[in-house]
Scaffold this motif. Structure first.
Motif, PDB file in Angstrom:
ATOM      1  N   ILE A 250       5.468 -26.183  28.700  1.00 22.72           N
ATOM      2  CA  ILE A 250       6.366 -27.194  28.141  1.00 22.72           C
ATOM      3  C   ILE A 250       7.748 -26.557  28.070  1.00 22.72           C
ATOM      4  O   ILE A 250       7.945 -25.552  27.375  1.00 22.72           O
ATOM      5  CB  ILE A 250       5.928 -27.652  26.737  1.00 22.72           C
ATOM      6  N   VAL A 251       8.700 -27.124  28.813  1.00 26.42           N
ATOM      7  CA  VAL A 251      10.008 -26.504  28.991  1.00 26.42           C
ATOM      8  C   VAL A 251      11.101 -27.352  28.339  1.00 26.42           C
ATOM      9  O   VAL A 251      11.302 -28.501  28.736  1.00 26.42           O
ATOM     10  CB  VAL A 251      10.337 -26.332  30.492  1.00 26.42           C
ATOM     11  N   PRO A 252      11.823 -26.826  27.359  1.00 27.84           N
ATOM     12  CA  PRO A 252      13.012 -27.536  26.870  1.00 27.84           C
ATOM     13  C   PRO A 252      14.049 -27.586  27.986  1.00 27.84           C
ATOM     14  O   PRO A 252      14.284 -26.567  28.660  1.00 27.84           O
ATOM     15  CB  PRO A 252      13.504 -26.663  25.703  1.00 27.84           C
ATOM     16  N   THR A 253      14.662 -28.730  28.187  1.00 32.69           N
ATOM     17  CA  THR A 253      15.596 -28.799  29.316  1.00 32.69           C
ATOM     18  C   THR A 253      16.761 -29.733  29.040  1.00 32.69           C
ATOM     19  O   THR A 253      16.638 -30.716  28.307  1.00 32.69           O
ATOM     20  CB  THR A 253      14.864 -29.236  30.602  1.00 32.69           C
ATOM     21  N   GLY A 254      17.902 -29.388  29.634  1.00 36.40           N
ATOM     22  CA  GLY A 254      19.092 -30.221  29.570  1.00 36.40           C
ATOM     23  C   GLY A 254      19.643 -30.445  30.964  1.00 36.40           C
ATOM     24  O   GLY A 254      19.642 -31.548  31.499  1.00 36.40           O
ATOM     25  N   ASN A 255      20.062 -29.330  31.596  1.00 32.41           N
ATOM     26  CA  ASN A 255      20.650 -29.408  32.936  1.00 32.41           C
ATOM     27  C   ASN A 255      19.612 -29.204  34.033  1.00 32.41           C
ATOM     28  O   ASN A 255      19.948 -29.188  35.205  1.00 32.41           O
ATOM     29  CB  ASN A 255      21.787 -28.389  33.079  1.00 32.41           C
ATOM     30  N   LEU A 256      18.362 -28.986  33.657  1.00 34.48           N
ATOM     31  CA  LEU A 256      17.200 -28.937  34.538  1.00 34.48           C
ATOM     32  C   LEU A 256      17.019 -27.630  35.299  1.00 34.48           C
ATOM     33  O   LEU A 256      16.068 -27.484  36.057  1.00 34.48           O
ATOM     34  CB  LEU A 256      17.228 -30.094  35.566  1.00 34.48           C
ATOM     35  N   GLY A 257      17.894 -26.652  35.112  1.00 39.44           N
ATOM     36  CA  GLY A 257      17.755 -25.408  35.858  1.00 39.44           C
ATOM     37  C   GLY A 257      16.502 -24.641  35.488  1.00 39.44           C
ATOM     38  O   GLY A 257      15.754 -24.181  36.363  1.00 39.44           O
ATOM     39  N   ASN A 258      16.256 -24.474  34.193  1.00 36.12           N
ATOM     40  CA  ASN A 258      15.088 -23.717  33.749  1.00 36.12           C
ATOM     41  C   ASN A 258      13.797 -24.416  34.151  1.00 36.12           C
ATOM     42  O   ASN A 258      12.835 -23.783  34.593  1.00 36.12           O
ATOM     43  CB  ASN A 258      15.162 -23.533  32.229  1.00 36.12           C
ATOM     44  N   ALA A 259      13.752 -25.717  34.017  1.00 33.89           N
ATOM     45  CA  ALA A 259      12.563 -26.473  34.402  1.00 33.89           C
ATOM     46  C   ALA A 259      12.342 -26.427  35.908  1.00 33.89           C
ATOM     47  O   ALA A 259      11.205 -26.292  36.386  1.00 33.89           O
ATOM     48  CB  ALA A 259      12.695 -27.920  33.924  1.00 33.89           C
ATOM     49  N   LEU A 260      13.418 -26.534  36.677  1.00 34.49           N
ATOM     50  CA  LEU A 260      13.283 -26.497  38.128  1.00 34.49           C
ATOM     51  C   LEU A 260      12.745 -25.143  38.581  1.00 34.49           C
ATOM     52  O   LEU A 260      11.924 -25.072  39.503  1.00 34.49           O
ATOM     53  CB  LEU A 260      14.634 -26.778  38.795  1.00 34.49           C
ATOM     54  N   ALA A 261      13.176 -24.076  37.924  1.00 34.44           N
ATOM     55  CA  ALA A 261      12.661 -22.752  38.267  1.00 34.44           C
ATOM     56  C   ALA A 261      11.152 -22.702  38.097  1.00 34.44           C
ATOM     57  O   ALA A 261      10.427 -22.148  38.939  1.00 34.44           O
ATOM     58  CB  ALA A 261      13.339 -21.693  37.396  1.00 34.44           C
ATOM     59  N   CYS A 262      10.648 -23.292  37.036  1.00 35.97           N
ATOM     60  CA  CYS A 262       9.205 -23.345  36.802  1.00 35.97           C
ATOM     61  C   CYS A 262       8.511 -24.153  37.893  1.00 35.97           C
ATOM     62  O   CYS A 262       7.464 -23.746  38.424  1.00 35.97           O
ATOM     63  CB  CYS A 262       8.946 -23.948  35.422  1.00 35.97           C
ATOM     64  N   LEU A 263       9.083 -25.271  38.261  1.00 36.92           N
ATOM     65  CA  LEU A 263       8.488 -26.116  39.291  1.00 36.92           C
ATOM     66  C   LEU A 263       8.476 -25.437  40.650  1.00 36.92           C
ATOM     67  O   LEU A 263       7.511 -25.562  41.411  1.00 36.92           O
ATOM     68  CB  LEU A 263       9.244 -27.446  39.368  1.00 36.92           C
ATOM     69  N   TRP A 264       9.535 -24.715  40.976  1.00 37.73           N
ATOM     70  CA  TRP A 264       9.569 -24.012  42.263  1.00 37.73           C
ATOM     71  C   TRP A 264       8.494 -22.929  42.322  1.00 37.73           C
ATOM     72  O   TRP A 264       7.931 -22.671  43.385  1.00 37.73           O
ATOM     73  CB  TRP A 264      10.961 -23.431  42.512  1.00 37.73           C
ATOM     74  N   VAL A 265       8.214 -22.286  41.194  1.00 42.95           N
ATOM     75  CA  VAL A 265       7.133 -21.303  41.174  1.00 42.95           C
ATOM     76  C   VAL A 265       5.817 -21.979  41.553  1.00 42.95           C
ATOM     77  O   VAL A 265       5.018 -21.437  42.328  1.00 42.95           O
ATOM     78  CB  VAL A 265       7.036 -20.626  39.788  1.00 42.95           C
ATOM     79  N   ARG A 266       5.583 -23.159  41.035  1.00 40.63           N
ATOM     80  CA  ARG A 266       4.369 -23.901  41.404  1.00 40.63           C
ATOM     81  C   ARG A 266       4.388 -24.298  42.872  1.00 40.63           C
ATOM     82  O   ARG A 266       3.370 -24.197  43.565  1.00 40.63           O
ATOM     83  CB  ARG A 266       4.245 -25.140  40.516  1.00 40.63           C
ATOM     84  N   GLU A 267       5.545 -24.731  43.356  1.00 43.42           N
ATOM     85  CA  GLU A 267       5.647 -25.216  44.730  1.00 43.42           C
ATOM     86  C   GLU A 267       5.424 -24.113  45.759  1.00 43.42           C
ATOM     87  O   GLU A 267       4.960 -24.395  46.868  1.00 43.42           O
ATOM     88  CB  GLU A 267       7.013 -25.871  44.971  1.00 43.42           C
ATOM     89  N   ILE A 268       5.732 -22.871  45.421  1.00 37.79           N
ATOM     90  CA  ILE A 268       5.531 -21.785  46.393  1.00 37.79           C
ATOM     91  C   ILE A 268       4.109 -21.233  46.352  1.00 37.79           C
ATOM     92  O   ILE A 268       3.788 -20.311  47.102  1.00 37.79           O
ATOM     93  CB  ILE A 268       6.551 -20.647  46.203  1.00 37.79           C
TER      94      ILE A 268
END
Length: 439
Positions: A250-268
């Motif tokens: 569960i990621v607190p997010t505003g500008n989406l950078g931190n959340a996107l980093a988590c998603l890219w880890v899943r995508e790779i």
């Protein structure tokens, strides 16, 4: 030698470039954000099970830096940037719940990871221009201090921080203005979205760039985004080795950078499970993931001020990652948490369990509480983005006691601080930069 990985704009115009050039520029010439031509795939077995966070980062990021000059120094860059941990701690009072603590760095916020990595990269990039490089950064609270700390007194580099006047915590404001030397803080008479718009306009102004070399240290920069993948990879791999299952975040997010980093880890291909986004009263993302059209809007002020973003920049990268809108909405859920719920979460968890959270982390904890109340018993990691002592004026009255201040934060608060006023106007920033070009 094989061809290096190339990067292009989310807007599709302009040439593809190597990662060194993408990091140096910050923003693509057409105003888009740089993304790789394709995300790599990485086998979880490629990582050293006994490796440090810096070791994990080196293995994780190597494909992104393939055959680039920075790739030869990637291990040294990671060792220089990741000198503190991102521990995944069990929360004993909450079964099957972990907390990923990202506030162990010098400015007590997760932004330290990306800012230090970016600074280590830029120090190694050759420059033919003898004029100082000006790093522009818009901040809603924590980014500016992390960037200032990472670049403080770095030769031939200036840092100019824009923050919304009166809309960051007192301690955040003090951090932004306490560095001096090559760091200047500008308090903007507007909101974070104004600051972000002004920075993007300056970076996209070819005439200004010809007079004054500029780059960015916001999460629009790949040099900030990519290293943030490292702590998610490290935590998820550790959990997977021990439990054999992916870890949910569960990621607190505003500008989406931190959340996107988590998603890219899943995508790779690494073992990240479900990802949920915790937002504050700014409901751009929750509304979208509930089925509404994407509609950026004016930001509203909240207790979780670092997430006060109405037009999250990294949404462009999110759309690039999941180009089919139906797929994108399947991949994520987002929920808003208002100030009353933030207060209640901080107070109740401190009283019932002795756990103290910053307002941003509290948005994620509140989502966790909702999940547990609905009967969810799966393992979740709540992402703790900042130390609660940065928000003592909010937190201390709710928990009824004073908070210990981390040593590095206390040292910054003991320094004098100053900032300059600036109108929320693109031309005002342009004129300020030109006036101070030789300063």
């Amino acid at each position: 030698m094989s061809e290096p990985v190339r990067y292009h704009s989310t807007r599709g115009a302009g040439p593809t470039v190597p990662i060194s050039q993408a990091i140096a520029a910050g923003l693509a010439p057409d105003g888009g954000l740089y993304v790789p031509e394709a995300l790599p795939s990485i086998d979880p077995a490629a990582f050293d099970p006994h490796g440090s966070l810096a070791d994990t980062a080196t293995t994780l990021l190597a494909p992104f830096f393939a055959d680039d000059p920075l790739g030869d120094e990637l291990a040294a860059i990671c060792a220089e940037a990741f000198t503190f941990d991102a521990p995944l701690r069990a929360m004993p009072a909450l079964p099957n719940t972990m907390m990923l603590e990202l506030f162990q760095g010098p400015t007590s916020a997760f932004k330290d990871f990306g800012a230090r990595f970016l600074a280590a990269c830029l120090r190694r990039l050759p420059r033919t221009d003898a004029r100082p490089l000006t790093i522009l950064v818009a901040t809603s609270g924590d980014t500016g201090a992390a960037v200032a700390a990472a670049f403080h007194r770095q030769p031939n580099v200036r840092v100019v921080i824009l923050y919304p006047d009166g809309l960051v915590s007192p301690r955040q404001a003090h951090q932004l203005g306490c560095f001096g030397d090559n760091v200047t803080a500008l308090r903007v008479a507007g909101r974070f979205d104004d600051c972000q718009r002004m920075v993007k306009a300056a970076l996209g102004d070819a005439t200004l760039q010809a007079q004054l070399p500029l780059s960015s240290a916001n999460s629009i920069s790949l040099g900030r985004l990519l290293p943030q993948m490292s702590y998610y990879a490290h935590a998820a791999l550790g959990w997977w080795r021990e439990h054999g299952t992916p870890l949910n975040f569960i990621v607190p997010t505003g500008n989406l950078g931190n959340a996107l980093a988590c998603l890219w880890v899943r995508e790779i291909g690494l073992p990240v499970g479900t990802v949920r986004l915790a937002c504050n009263a700014n409901a751009t993302l929750p509304d979208y993931f509930s089925g509404a059209a994407y509609a950026p809007r004016e930001a509203v002020a909240s207790l979780a001020n670092a997430m006060d973003v109405g037009a999250p920049s990294n949404f462009d990268r999110l759309r690039w990652t999941y180009q089919d809108e139906h797929t994108l909405r399947e991949q994520l859920q987002a929920a808003s948490v208002d100030d009353a719920a933030i207060r209640q979460t901080i107070a109740s968890h401190a009283h019932d369990h002795g756990d103290v959270f910053c307002p941003h982390t509290a948005t994620a904890v509140h989502l966790l509480d909702r999940l547990r109340a609905s009967g969810d018993t799966t393992p979740w990691a709540v992402v703790a983005t900042a130390h609660p002592a940065k928000f003592e004026s909010v937190v201390e009255p709710l928990i009824g006691q004073s908070l210990a201040v981390p040593v590095s934060l206390a040292a910054m608060l003991a320094l004098p601080a100053s900032s300059e006023p600036l109108a929320a106007d693109e031309n005002a920033l342009r004129q300020w930069l030109l006036q101070h070009a030789q300063a």
